[in-house]
Design a protein around this motif. Structure first.
Motif, PDB file in Angstrom:
ATOM      1  N   ARG A  95      31.026  25.905-130.271  1.00 12.77           N
ATOM      2  CA  ARG A  95      32.050  25.632-129.251  1.00 12.77           C
ATOM      3  C   ARG A  95      32.558  26.937-128.618  1.00 12.77           C
ATOM      4  N   LEU A 123      31.718  25.736-120.775  1.00  6.02           N
ATOM      5  CA  LEU A 123      32.824  24.808-120.978  1.00  6.02           C
ATOM      6  C   LEU A 123      34.050  25.157-120.135  1.00  6.02           C
ATOM      7  N   ASP A 144      30.497  16.331-132.304  1.00  3.87           N
ATOM      8  CA  ASP A 144      30.640  14.937-132.726  1.00  3.87           C
ATOM      9  C   ASP A 144      29.774  14.628-133.941  1.00  3.87           C
ATOM     10  N   ASP A 161      29.052  19.237-127.137  1.00  3.86           N
ATOM     11  CA  ASP A 161      29.881  18.091-127.528  1.00  3.86           C
ATOM     12  C   ASP A 161      29.176  17.222-128.563  1.00  3.86           C
ATOM     13  N   ASP A 162      27.880  16.996-128.364  1.00  5.03           N
ATOM     14  CA  ASP A 162      27.104  16.190-129.322  1.00  5.03           C
ATOM     15  C   ASP A 162      27.074  16.841-130.700  1.00  5.03           C
ATOM     16  N   ALA A 169      27.018  19.114-122.803  1.00  8.33           N
ATOM     17  CA  ALA A 169      26.808  17.838-123.504  1.00  8.33           C
ATOM     18  C   ALA A 169      26.228  18.081-124.893  1.00  8.33           C
TER      19      ALA A 169
END
Length: 164
Positions: free
Chosen positions: A131, A140, A36, A32-33, A29
């Motif tokens: 990532r 992931l 974003d 991903d944050d 998470a």
């Protein structure tokens, strides 16, 4: 000491464990944050839109949080590869902590930029590295890749029966 207190003291024990799924979900998470947050700040800059201090601070916090979560594992895994060419962890760690593209390491650069005013090209590399590190470490990945050499004998025998 009474016999009850001795009995209570001898039967109490603390057990610790790590909830790997929970930890993995939190790190995934955070990754991903961070992505974003970068995408949002980058888009605002491209559109010449005003970026509020709070938005910039939140983006910085999310990107920085993800790097802090991944950095110890990058350090632990760097150099574990058989060849330097395949050492993804070392490659990312070097970019983050050593000279990158003729300047300071990306993490030092990140500490000195003002996201409200700029979104440098190397910031994309940092987020891409976040990532990639998350993928390589396993946060992931939903499964695993199995090669013939890693199958235990029973699985190998079953596979050979189907291949005949």
């Amino acid at each position: 000491m009474s016999s009850n207190s001795l009995e209570d003291a001898s039967t109490q024990r603390w057990e610790g464990y790590s909830d790997y799924q929970s930890v993995s979900n939190r790190v995934a998470a955070a990754i991903d944050d961070a992505i974003d947050a970068y995408a949002y700040i980058h888009s605002l800059h491209l559109e010449n839109e005003r970026i509020r201090q709070r938005e910039a601070a939140q983006a910085r916090s999310r990107i920085h949080g993800a790097t802090i979560k991944l950095l110890p594992e990058l350090e632990a895994n760097a150099g574990a590869s058989d060849t330097d060419e395949d050492d993804v962890y070392r490659e990312i760690l070097d970019r983050w902590t050593k000279s990158y593209d003729g300047g300071d390491g990306i993490l030092d650069r990140f500490q000195s930029i003002k996201l409200q005013k700029e979104c440098p090209d190397w910031l994309y590399q940092l987020v891409k590295d976040i990532r990639k590190a998350g993928w390589e470490i396993g946060y992931l990945q939903a499964g695993r890749t199995v090669t013939e050499s890693t199958l235990d004998p029973d699985e190998e025998q079953a596979r050979s029966m189907f291949e005949e």
